[in-house]
Design an enzyme around this catalytic site. Structure first.
Site, short mmCIF file in Angstrom:
data_model
loop_
_atom_site.label_atom_id
_atom_site.label_comp_id
_atom_site.label_asym_id
_atom_site.label_seq_id
_atom_site.Cartn_x
_atom_site.Cartn_y
_atom_site.Cartn_z
N HIS A 72 24.73 59.99 -12.78
CA HIS A 72 26.02 59.13 -14.79
C HIS A 72 27.02 58.71 -13.68
O HIS A 72 27.82 59.46 -12.82
CB HIS A 72 26.35 59.84 -15.99
CG HIS A 72 26.78 58.65 -16.60
ND1 HIS A 72 27.78 58.07 -16.51
CD2 HIS A 72 26.40 57.99 -17.07
CE1 HIS A 72 28.21 57.71 -17.56
NE2 HIS A 72 26.66 57.69 -18.57
N ARG A 84 32.52 51.60 -20.48
CA ARG A 84 32.98 49.99 -19.67
C ARG A 84 31.35 49.62 -20.09
O ARG A 84 32.44 47.96 -20.40
CB ARG A 84 31.67 50.43 -18.12
CG ARG A 84 32.63 51.56 -16.88
CD ARG A 84 31.59 51.59 -16.05
NE ARG A 84 30.23 53.29 -16.72
CZ ARG A 84 29.51 52.95 -16.37
NH1 ARG A 84 28.91 51.93 -15.64
NH2 ARG A 84 28.74 53.52 -16.71
#
Length: 665
Positions: free
Chosen positions: A257, A273
């Protein structure tokens, strides 16, 4: 000898396990769930960002449907997924999320009118339709064309797990906590349950069942730093491996990740994000548009992780005593948004970093996060080689993720695969094939075998320290089987892990000889299992001479569809083997609805299979002909690759959306 009989034994009390349990109970069968921890403490609770389902309720999700979700999933998998399974999944995800809403999950909802959002670092006004008011909304996630990740702030897994646990209690599912499965009970290619150890008393118990389901999650803790919970140690995969009969698939497919905090590796959701957060380097420069001008921070996770690592290799990382890192900037989102939609991220930053993310940047770097590999199953969730053994969720290689998982698809997979596998298990239980024919003498042999292993560990003197072996394994995996891989490092990893496996046969539990509540004993036998699992990962990565999804070989940078369009199948038929047996399962291009193509990231490095062109021409021809005849997307899809006949009848119906009303059919 203590024996407990049940219709279905479910090993693992997270989202997938609980969904199987409630499903079989509602079909009239008994179920027992074994869980290392109380189910509400399962790792499923750590899922933050959301669950993918093509509802198309929000403005930014308009036009979304099963076809778009399917295409995103296959591209995300780098054409490693089983396309029939991916179709089953994308078709059922909207049904699963609405079911969860009915069970009490408080999904964040659409509010009519204007709202402010951050897209590509710019404030944008989004106007939601009146008719969408009150429906489940969604946020943006990496690798998707539409906003389809449904969420509850950034505590989605927490909300889902609590609702599922409450549903299990409502259905009177029997849950046995603090019990650990030690070995599968099997005979003549048929699984009949498992031997389990009570972690408090040390007592061994045989659970004999008509069907057994492994839903133990991933194996991230074979790595030195992982976003996974401490209990995600590959127990389920090891159980299957040590049976000598069940196989594992794609164990080398490990996802990193992009945004775990430094140094502890706790996740900050992709929702950061997705909601508009930016990745910055040591100079405060936003670098992702230079690498991926189209998707930027919201490229697929494997791509973003590699780009971040490449950027740090260029000397653009922030120096720290814990190594280089980059910055995640969510200050642009504003305090109100963070405190409402990213509350867990804010608490993590305050508690583990001592910073306020509404005011300061978050130090992040890629960290091991998810396991695409697992127990290889048929589309029904049943092992391909051990009848009566099922698996679902992250423990399984079902295989809808291929070599890279899209964010939000794993949380969705837990409940979708759980509800489908529950039906397939129930169908099996309704037939005479499920009858238990194993003799109690055989069950006793399995109990004795596990007791002998524990006795040996406790009677050893002057042997190996399990903690030392495990720490070395974790370091090898982190340094040599990480984001970027090469033949030299992988060969060294395999050789060193093989040596550790041999040494692990002489572990001495020297801190305590107690049979009850003994962490040293637990670590000893788990370390033996973990090293085996680590070897399947390292060996699969060493042998796969290509780059596909999250498996990135610096010495073989091309995705090689000519030689490597296949799944890695791993087994351990002889317990005395020091290396796993590796074979391969071809992925048939001729049966694909979506033949292999370019993912859309960086430069196309694909070595194409000679069959791809013919397959694409076939698909294009069928689509053009049927469109000219006025056929709808459902009719076209059914000709390209039928899948609905494989679904339980109750889940075959179409999904309703604002622009696809069922009453109009």
């Amino acid at each position: 000898m203590k024996v407990i009989y049940t219709d279905v034994l479910i090993i693992g009390g997270g989202l997938a396990g609980l969904r199987v349990a409630t499903g079989v109970k509602e079909r009239g069968h008994d179920a027992v769930v074994l869980s290392l921890v109380p189910p509400k403490r399962s790792h499923s609770a750590a899922a933050q960002g959301g669950m993918q389902a093509s509802l198309a309720n929000s403005k930014m999700g308009e036009g979304d449907n099963e076809d778009v979700h399917f295409e995103d999933t296959i591209k995300g998998s780098d054409w490693g997924a089983d396309q029939v399974v991916a179709r089953m999944f994308t078709h059922c995800a909207p049904k699963a999320i609405r079911e969860l809403a009915h069970w009490g999950v408080p999904w964040t909802r659409v509010k009519r009118g204007d709202r402010q959002s951050i897209i590509n670092a710019q404030k944008v006004t989004i106007t939601e339709k009146d008719e969408a008011h009150g429906l489940i909304t969604a946020r943006d996630f990496g690798g998707t064309k539409k906003w389809r990740t449904c969420y509850t702030s950034d505590g989605t897994g927490h909300s889902m797990l609590y609702a599922m646990d409450n549903k299990a209690h409502e259905d009177k599912v029997e849950i046995h906590e603090r019990l650990e499965a030690m070995a599968l009970i099997h005979e003549n290619g048929r699984c009949y349950g498992a031997v389990a150890r009570n972690l408090m008393s040390g007592e061994l118990v045989a659970y004999v069942s008509k069907a057994t389901t492994v839903a133990t999650g991933g194996y991230g803790r074979i790595y030195e730093v992982s976003t996974n919970a401490i209990i995600c140690q590959g127990t389920g995969q090891a159980l299957a491996l040590e049976s000598g009969v069940a196989t594992l698939g794609n164990m080398e497919a490990i996802q990193f990740h992009p945004t775990a905090i430094v140094p502890v590796g706790i996740l900050t959701t992709e929702g950061c994000r997705g909601d508009g957060g930016l990745l910055l380097d040591k100079d405060g420069y936003r670098f992702m548009p230079d690498y991926e001008p189209d998707k930027k921070e919201l490229a697929s996770r494997d791509v973003v992780s590699r780009r971040m690592t490449e950027h740090m290799r260029k000397g653009k990382g922030v120096k720290s005593r814990y190594g280089d890192h980059l910055w995640l900037d969510i200050t642009i989102l504003g305090r109100e948004h963070i405190e409402k939609n990213l509350r867990e991220v804010k608490e993590i930053c305050e508690n583990f970093l001592g910073i306020d993310p509404a005011e300061e940047w978050i130090p992040v770097r890629p960290t091991q996060h998810y396991s695409m590999g697992g127990i290889r199953t048929k589309y029904t969730g049943e092992s391909q080689t051990l009848k009566g053994l099922y698996s679902c969720g992250e423990a399984a290689c079902w295989d809808m993720h291929g070599f890279n998982r899209l964010g939000g698809n794993s949380v969705s997979e837990t409940v979708v695969s759980g509800m489908l596998v529950a039906e397939y298990i129930s169908d099996f239980l309704d037939t005479p094939d499920s009858d238990i024919t194993i003799h109690t003498k055989k069950v006793s042999e399995f109990l004795k075998q596990e007791q002998d292993k524990l006795d040996k560990l406790l009677s050893n003197h002057g042997g190996e320290d399990a903690y030392v072996l495990r720490r070395r394994m974790e370091k090898i995996m982190m340094e040599k089987v990480g984001i970027f891989r090469n033949g030299k490092d992988l060969k060294e990893a395999v050789d060193e892990l093989e040596e550790l496996l041999i040494r692990s046969k002489n572990i001495d539990v020297f801190r305590s000889k107690s049979r009850a509540a003994n962490p040293a004993l637990v670590n000893a036998y788990r370390t033996q299992k973990m090293i085996r699992v680590a070897l399947t990962v390292a060996m699969g990565a060493y042998l796969r001479e290509e780059s596909r999804g999250a498996h990135s070989r610096e010495d073989f940078p091309e995705r090689n569809d000519e030689k490597w369009l296949k799944r890695t199948i791993t087994s351990w038929p002889d317990p005395e083997q020091t290396l796993p047996t590796v074979t391969y399962e071809d992925i048939d291009i001729s049966e694909m609805e979506m033949p292999p193509g370019f993912r859309g990231y960086g430069k196309d490095m694909t070595i194409h299979n000679e069959l791809t062109k013919d397959a694409q021409e076939r698909v294009d021809s069928i689509r053009a002909k049927m469109e000219a005849e006025g056929k709808n997307r459902f009719e076209i899809q059914e000709v390209l690759m039928p899948f609905k006949d494989k679904l339980p009848k109750k889940y075959q119906g179409r999904n309703e959306r604002l622009n696809e009303r069922l009453e109009n059919e």
